[in-house]
Design a protein around this motif. Structure first.
Motif, PDB file in Angstrom:
ATOM      1  N   SER A   1     -11.600 -55.609 -60.586  1.00 13.31           N
ATOM      2  CA  SER A   1     -11.241 -56.852 -60.117  1.00 13.31           C
ATOM      3  C   SER A   1     -10.547 -56.759 -58.794  1.00 13.31           C
ATOM      4  CB  SER A   1     -10.518 -57.616 -61.287  1.00 13.31           C
ATOM      5  OG  SER A   1     -11.052 -57.605 -62.345  1.00 13.31           O
ATOM      6  N   ALA A   2     -10.132 -55.486 -58.562  1.00 12.46           N
ATOM      7  CA  ALA A   2      -9.368 -55.478 -57.631  1.00 12.46           C
ATOM      8  C   ALA A   2     -10.056 -54.965 -56.214  1.00 12.46           C
ATOM      9  CB  ALA A   2      -8.208 -54.190 -57.562  1.00 12.46           C
ATOM     10  N   ALA A   3     -11.435 -54.897 -56.334  1.00 11.58           N
ATOM     11  CA  ALA A   3     -12.157 -54.647 -55.373  1.00 11.58           C
ATOM     12  C   ALA A   3     -12.722 -55.654 -54.686  1.00 11.58           C
ATOM     13  CB  ALA A   3     -13.491 -53.559 -56.018  1.00 11.58           C
ATOM     14  N   ALA A   4     -13.312 -55.338 -53.382  1.00 13.17           N
ATOM     15  CA  ALA A   4     -13.870 -56.193 -52.381  1.00 13.17           C
ATOM     16  C   ALA A   4     -15.094 -55.643 -52.043  1.00 13.17           C
ATOM     17  CB  ALA A   4     -13.287 -56.551 -51.155  1.00 13.17           C
ATOM     18  N   GLY A   5     -16.297 -56.290 -51.988  1.00 13.55           N
ATOM     19  CA  GLY A   5     -17.523 -55.752 -51.628  1.00 13.55           C
ATOM     20  C   GLY A   5     -18.726 -56.291 -52.371  1.00 13.55           C
ATOM     21  N   PRO A   6     -19.837 -56.203 -52.099  1.00 18.97           N
ATOM     22  CA  PRO A   6     -20.853 -56.781 -52.934  1.00 18.97           C
ATOM     23  C   PRO A   6     -21.331 -55.542 -54.117  1.00 18.97           C
ATOM     24  CG  PRO A   6     -21.716 -55.609 -50.765  1.00 18.97           C
ATOM     25  CD  PRO A   6     -20.382 -55.748 -50.692  1.00 18.97           C
TER      26      PRO A   6
ATOM     27  N   LYS B   1     -13.853 -60.540 -59.724  1.00 24.03           N
ATOM     28  CA  LYS B   1     -13.042 -60.190 -58.660  1.00 24.03           C
ATOM     29  C   LYS B   1     -12.071 -61.038 -58.043  1.00 24.03           C
ATOM     30  CE  LYS B   1     -16.033 -58.830 -55.423  1.00 24.03           C
ATOM     31  NZ  LYS B   1     -17.532 -58.672 -55.791  1.00 24.03           N
ATOM     32  N   ILE B   2     -10.701 -60.596 -57.745  1.00 19.48           N
ATOM     33  CA  ILE B   2      -9.634 -61.613 -57.628  1.00 19.48           C
ATOM     34  C   ILE B   2      -9.839 -62.539 -56.450  1.00 19.48           C
ATOM     35  CG2 ILE B   2      -7.288 -61.918 -56.982  1.00 19.48           C
ATOM     36  CD1 ILE B   2      -7.077 -59.043 -58.651  1.00 19.48           C
ATOM     37  N   PRO B   3     -10.365 -61.746 -55.147  1.00 23.20           N
ATOM     38  CA  PRO B   3     -10.597 -62.818 -54.012  1.00 23.20           C
ATOM     39  C   PRO B   3     -11.666 -63.744 -54.379  1.00 23.20           C
ATOM     40  CG  PRO B   3     -11.380 -60.576 -53.404  1.00 23.20           C
ATOM     41  CD  PRO B   3     -10.536 -60.362 -54.767  1.00 23.20           C
ATOM     42  N   MET B   4     -12.699 -63.375 -55.032  1.00 24.74           N
ATOM     43  CA  MET B   4     -13.790 -64.384 -55.486  1.00 24.74           C
ATOM     44  C   MET B   4     -13.184 -65.385 -56.398  1.00 24.74           C
ATOM     45  SD  MET B   4     -16.441 -64.473 -54.145  1.00 24.74           S
ATOM     46  CE  MET B   4     -17.350 -62.666 -53.969  1.00 24.74           C
TER      47      MET B   4
ATOM     48  N   MET C   1      -9.622 -60.701 -45.655  1.00 29.49           N
ATOM     49  CA  MET C   1      -8.374 -60.397 -46.164  1.00 29.49           C
ATOM     50  C   MET C   1      -8.265 -59.197 -46.934  1.00 29.49           C
ATOM     51  SD  MET C   1      -5.057 -61.142 -46.843  1.00 29.49           S
ATOM     52  CE  MET C   1      -4.505 -61.830 -48.295  1.00 29.49           C
ATOM     53  N   PHE C   2      -8.934 -59.303 -48.234  1.00 25.65           N
ATOM     54  CA  PHE C   2      -9.111 -58.401 -49.173  1.00 25.65           C
ATOM     55  C   PHE C   2      -9.813 -57.002 -48.535  1.00 25.65           C
ATOM     56  CE2 PHE C   2      -7.194 -60.473 -52.390  1.00 25.65           C
ATOM     57  CZ  PHE C   2      -7.174 -59.409 -53.538  1.00 25.65           C
ATOM     58  N   THR C   3     -10.538 -57.220 -47.462  1.00 24.28           N
ATOM     59  CA  THR C   3     -11.410 -56.111 -46.837  1.00 24.28           C
ATOM     60  C   THR C   3     -10.319 -55.329 -46.108  1.00 24.28           C
ATOM     61  OG1 THR C   3     -13.196 -57.494 -46.693  1.00 24.28           O
ATOM     62  CG2 THR C   3     -13.212 -55.514 -45.409  1.00 24.28           C
ATOM     63  N   ILE C   4      -9.364 -56.113 -45.406  1.00 21.32           N
ATOM     64  CA  ILE C   4      -8.304 -55.489 -44.403  1.00 21.32           C
ATOM     65  C   ILE C   4      -7.320 -54.799 -45.542  1.00 21.32           C
ATOM     66  CG2 ILE C   4      -6.375 -56.162 -43.166  1.00 21.32           C
ATOM     67  CD1 ILE C   4      -7.716 -58.681 -42.223  1.00 21.32           C
ATOM     68  N   MET C   5      -6.968 -55.228 -46.808  1.00 19.84           N
ATOM     69  CA  MET C   5      -6.162 -54.661 -47.750  1.00 19.84           C
ATOM     70  C   MET C   5      -6.916 -53.367 -48.187  1.00 19.84           C
ATOM     71  SD  MET C   5      -4.176 -57.107 -50.029  1.00 19.84           S
ATOM     72  CE  MET C   5      -4.607 -56.332 -51.516  1.00 19.84           C
ATOM     73  N   MET C   6      -8.196 -53.321 -48.280  1.00 20.02           N
ATOM     74  CA  MET C   6      -8.926 -52.272 -48.522  1.00 20.02           C
ATOM     75  C   MET C   6      -8.899 -50.992 -47.634  1.00 20.02           C
ATOM     76  SD  MET C   6     -11.080 -52.275 -51.609  1.00 20.02           S
ATOM     77  CE  MET C   6     -12.618 -51.765 -51.533  1.00 20.02           C
ATOM     78  N   TYR C   7      -9.008 -51.422 -46.410  1.00 19.44           N
ATOM     79  CA  TYR C   7      -8.578 -50.668 -45.264  1.00 19.44           C
ATOM     80  C   TYR C   7      -7.511 -49.957 -45.120  1.00 19.44           C
ATOM     81  CZ  TYR C   7     -13.206 -51.177 -42.829  1.00 19.44           C
ATOM     82  OH  TYR C   7     -14.552 -50.989 -42.227  1.00 19.44           O
TER      83      TYR C   7
END
Lengths: 179, 159
Positions: A87-92, A124-127, B1-7
């Protein structure tokens, strides 16, 4: 060079198809090239931190630790970690599989890895935030509430339907892909 | 936003790792690159397929496919379109919100969203590489069936 061409044969074939589409239907071909370019840029911007984390995870987290956290006997802790990681991830979704490979390689329980994949795909949280703003909170929350048990059922049923040999093959495979 | 956090998270951990052990960090970077390079052919193939598919299945075409038909046929259609397409959420949700406004059924929309997220026909070759054929097919089929259950639940709650 020949090796490279062989590894990328599907990609190259698809590029040829795309060019044919472009010749036959210029507007569709142009559009698909634009989308492909945008997605490539997006992939290249989203993916680096995912793989850096994957590398660090592989080097720093001991197999024993991972087995304790997400292995066969990890119980509820393993499930929660799987949900949290996904859930904390971002990406496809396709970027989640290499991480799943490392988790398996380090001795995570297969159902926990499937929960991780399920969480990555739907909770995923952002989603979720985006879903709530587009579809309304009620829609998002209903889906979220039913997705949690759904993800777990899918994970357990999938694992139960595999025999020991098939599972062993998956773990061996994970070793090959990562190492 | 979340991508920036991942970075941010990745760079902090990377720096921490480097301070603690340079050799190990180098090894981690090597592994990161190798795992990336390992699946790059599949990644690129998936991206080109998505490109071609989205060019053909434009939002208008998708609306035509799942917007008008209702009932079980509409749900089936929506689930099939959702299973084969791979659209990022920030494109999909505005589309489904617009479809809903223009009169599409909530269950059709829900099954479309669920299959879109959980079922990935395009990425199945990649999934097979990591999970094997049986597990990948099982996970996707179960997710397909589950999408209908989720859609029915949403239909009941939001009626």
């Amino acid at each position: 060079m020949k090796m490279l061409a062989k590894r990328y044969k599907y990609f190259l074939a698809l590029i040829v198809i795309n060019m044919l589409v472009y010749i036959l239907y210029p507007s569709v071909g142009q559009k698909s090239m634009n989308i492909t370019w945008n997605n490539t840029v997006e992939m290249l911007s989203v993916i680096p931190p995912i793989f850096v984390l994957l590398g660090l995870l592989d080097v720093w987290v001991q197999r024993e630790t991972m087995i304790k956290l997400m292995g066969e006997k990890s119980g509820i802790v393993g499930i929660l970690i799987a949900f949290f990681l996904g859930s904390a991830a971002a990406g496809p979704l396709y970027a989640a599989f290499p991480i799943a490979g490392v988790l398996l390689h380090k001795g995570s329980k297969f159902s926990n890895v499937l929960i991780f994949i399920g969480a990555w795909s739907t909770t995923k949280i952002p989603m979720l935030l985006f879903e709530a703003s587009a579809m309304g909170w009620k829609f998002m929350l209903t889906r979220f509430v039913i997705d949690i048990p759904g993800i777990m059922v899918i994970a357990y049923v999938t694992e139960k339907l595999l025999n020991e040999k098939e599972k062993q093959y998956i773990y061996d495979q994970a070793g090959n892909v990562v190492a | 936003m979340f991508t920036i956090m991942m970075y941010i998270v990745a760079s902090c951990l990377l720096i921490l790792s480097f301070v603690k052990d340079r050799k190990k960090t180098l090894l981690a970077m090597k592994k990161a690159w190798k795992s990336f390079e390992n699946i790059l052919p599949q990644f690129l193939a998936i991206i080109v397929i998505i490109g071609i598919m989205l060019a053909v299945l434009s939002p208008e075409v998708i609306s035509g496919l799942i917007g008008e038909k209702s009932g079980w046929l509409g749900m089936l259609m929506a689930s099939l379109v959702g299973s084969v397409t791979l659209i990022p959420g920030f494109v999909a949700f505005p589309l489904t919100a617009a479809l809903l406004k223009s009169g599409a059924g909530i269950m059709q929309i829900a099954v479309f969203i669920s299959t879109l997220m959980m079922v990935g026909i395009v990425s199945i070759p990649l999934e097979i590489k990591y999970f094997g054929k049986k597990a990948a097919l099982l996970r996707n089929s179960l997710a397909f069936v589950f999408s209908f259950i989720a859609a029915i639940a949403i239909g009941v709650v939001l009626r």
